[in-house]
Scaffold this active site. Structure first.
Site, PDB file in Angstrom:
ATOM      1  N   TRP A   1       0.866  -1.183   0.000  1.00 61.00           N
ATOM      2  CA  TRP A   1       0.000   0.000   0.000  1.00 61.00           C
ATOM      3  C   TRP A   1       0.907   1.238   0.000  1.00 61.00           C
ATOM      4  O   TRP A   1       1.790   1.339   0.858  1.00 61.00           O
ATOM      5  CB  TRP A   1      -0.848  -0.052   1.266  1.00 61.00           C
ATOM      6  CG  TRP A   1      -1.838   1.038   1.468  1.00 61.00           C
ATOM      7  CD1 TRP A   1      -2.747   1.495   0.565  1.00 61.00           C
ATOM      8  CD2 TRP A   1      -2.050   1.778   2.678  1.00 61.00           C
ATOM      9  NE1 TRP A   1      -3.515   2.473   1.146  1.00 61.00           N
ATOM     10  CE2 TRP A   1      -3.102   2.670   2.438  1.00 61.00           C
ATOM     11  CE3 TRP A   1      -1.457   1.762   3.939  1.00 61.00           C
ATOM     12  CZ2 TRP A   1      -3.576   3.547   3.407  1.00 61.00           C
ATOM     13  CZ3 TRP A   1      -1.931   2.624   4.909  1.00 61.00           C
ATOM     14  CH2 TRP A   1      -2.976   3.512   4.638  1.00 61.00           C
TER      15      TRP A   1
ATOM     16  N   ASP B   1      -0.566  -5.086   9.508  1.00 61.14           N
ATOM     17  CA  ASP B   1      -1.555  -4.080   9.115  1.00 61.14           C
ATOM     18  C   ASP B   1      -2.826  -4.815   8.691  1.00 61.14           C
ATOM     19  O   ASP B   1      -2.847  -5.522   7.686  1.00 61.14           O
ATOM     20  CB  ASP B   1      -1.009  -3.230   7.956  1.00 61.14           C
ATOM     21  CG  ASP B   1      -1.960  -2.093   7.593  1.00 61.14           C
ATOM     22  OD1 ASP B   1      -3.016  -1.950   8.256  1.00 61.14           O
ATOM     23  OD2 ASP B   1      -1.659  -1.359   6.633  1.00 61.14           O
TER      24      ASP B   1
ATOM     25  N   ALA C   1      -6.332  -4.250   7.555  1.00 68.22           N
ATOM     26  CA  ALA C   1      -7.304  -3.254   7.072  1.00 68.22           C
ATOM     27  C   ALA C   1      -8.554  -3.895   6.477  1.00 68.22           C
ATOM     28  O   ALA C   1      -9.530  -3.196   6.188  1.00 68.22           O
ATOM     29  CB  ALA C   1      -6.641  -2.345   6.037  1.00 68.22           C
TER      30      ALA C   1
END
Ligand SMILES: Cc1ncc(COP(=O)(O)O)c(C=O)c1O
Length: 394
Positions: free
Chosen positions: A127, A208, A210
């Site tokens: 990302w 992470d 998400a």
């Protein structure tokens, strides 16, 4: 002060959103921005969220400040959702943040203060906000190979070969599930291998998360993280409620630090709260309270889980339909990899020139690295997209 200032370049996804909006073609297709969409092209407020908002509205009699770390009930509900009973609750310090981006930022701020010499290892690709924040904070970054563009799968051997270079204290940034932008996830053996590497080298995993619930299910998507958390003494985590609760604009996230024992976890949680104070003081409360209300109520949780299942199944069905259509128009299995990946994203493998052509000639919008958001596909546009892709990527 501003005499020599020039406006920063607009983020490529934001620019793409503007171009799409200004495109007058009625049959244009938006596969760019990373938000969930219904077949009608809407990003809805989930029913469980609406119901929880009503309860919050009725019960709330003050808008006074809450706490620097956010509401303890929200932190506890998120910890249970993400970690289950993989580790003792008192080993996790946490603080609410403005979205998952805020969580990534706060975790890295903590790293910058505690171990400024650490290198953050990120997957290639990742990302774009990961390298942006790492560089903004002045931390060292290195990439590890991850995506195999030949197979559309994980380049496992290269990943482990690169990660063998981690030094004690380095951070290994891993996407919890539904990797952005590739859709390629680690399996449990990969998670275990990363855990062993961290133990062996004294590196710290930073997960992470998400898109929890967008892959195979809430428990399934958390399984790798939970396995890893059970193996290592310390772990960092950033999570977002933007996608799985559809709370994008309300900015709901959480930064967590798992320590070796309760005392360390308390200290790490305290530091996250202190960092909140330096950056914005109190995290946004409304969305976090909505999440907490849903997770603390069995009926609302069930409603939310079933809506999440609907979204997940729609995205998986879109993948299968696009693969089938591409197979038919290209007469090959060249795009079969799309069906093996998870979550919202996939890389089509088109060159930047081909991406431009898809947009200019066919009104199909995707990000420059050829990432598409499969939630933007519909029964109506899948044949159009497949035909255009086959034509352009011949
Ligand atoms: C990998 C990853 N991390 C974090 C985020 C954070 O999202 P938000 O700040 O909207 O919660 C996103 C959103 O696109 C993402 O893809």
């Amino acid at each position: 002060m501003f005499e020599t200032l020039t406006a920063p370049e607009v983020d490529k996804i934001i620019r793409l959103m503007g171009m799409f909006r200004d495109d007058p073609r009625e049959d244009k297709v938006d596969l760019g921005v990373g938000v969930y969409k219904t077949p009608e092209g809407r990003t809805p407020v989930m029913r469980a969220v609406k119901a929880a908002e009503e309860l919050v509205w009725q019960a709330q009699d003050s808008k006074g400040y809450v706490a620097l770390a956010g509401d303890p009930g929200y932190l506890a509900a998120m910890r249970a959702l993400i970690f289950g009973d993989a580790v003792a609750a008192n080993r996790i310090g946490a603080a609410g943040t403005p979205g998952g981006t805020g969580a990534v930022r706060q975790v890295l701020e903590m790293v910058k203060r505690l171990t400024p010499e650490a290198t953050v290892w990120v997957s290639a690709p990742t990302w774009p906000n990961h390298p942006a924040i790492i560089s903004y904070l002045g931390l060292e970054m290195r990439e590890y190979r991850y995506y195999d563009s030949e197979t559309g799968g994980l380049d496992r051997a290269s990943m482990m070969e690169d990660l063998a270079g981690v030094a004690p204290g380095d951070l290994i940034l891993v996407h919890g599930c539904c990797h952005n932008p590739t859709g390629v996830d680690l399996d449990l053996e990969d998670w275990r291998a990363i855990g062993e590497l961290c133990l062996d080298r004294g590196a710290v995993p930073f997960v992470d998360m998400a898109y929890l619930g967008f892959g195979d299910g809430l428990e399934e998507d958390a399984a790798g993280l939970r396995l890893l958390a059970g193996m290592v003494p310390e772990l960092l985590l950033a999570a977002s409620c933007s996608k799985n609760f559809g709370l994008y604009r309300d900015r709901v996230g959480i930064a967590m630090a798992m320590g070796a024992d309760a005392e360390r976890a308390l200290a790490a949680g305290g530091m996250l709260a202190w960092l909140n104070r330096q950056n914005f003081a109190f995290p946004p409360d409304h969305g976090a309270r909505v999440v907490q209300t849903i997770l603390d109520d069995a009926d609302l949780t069930e409603m939310w889980r079933s809506e999440l299942r609907e979204m997940r199944e729609r995205m998986a069905a879109n993948r299968r339909a696009l693969v089938a259509e591409l197979r038919q128009v290209t007469g090959s299995d060249r795009f079969a990899f799309l069906g093996t990946q998870k979550g919202m994203f996939t890389l089509l493998g088109a060159t930047p020139a081909q991406v431009d052509r898809l947009r200019e000639e066919f009104g199909i919008y995707l990000v420059g690295d050829s990432r598409i958001n499969v939630a933007g596909l519909t029964d109506a546009n899948i044949p159009v997209v497949a035909k255009a892709v086959a034509e352009v990527m011949r």
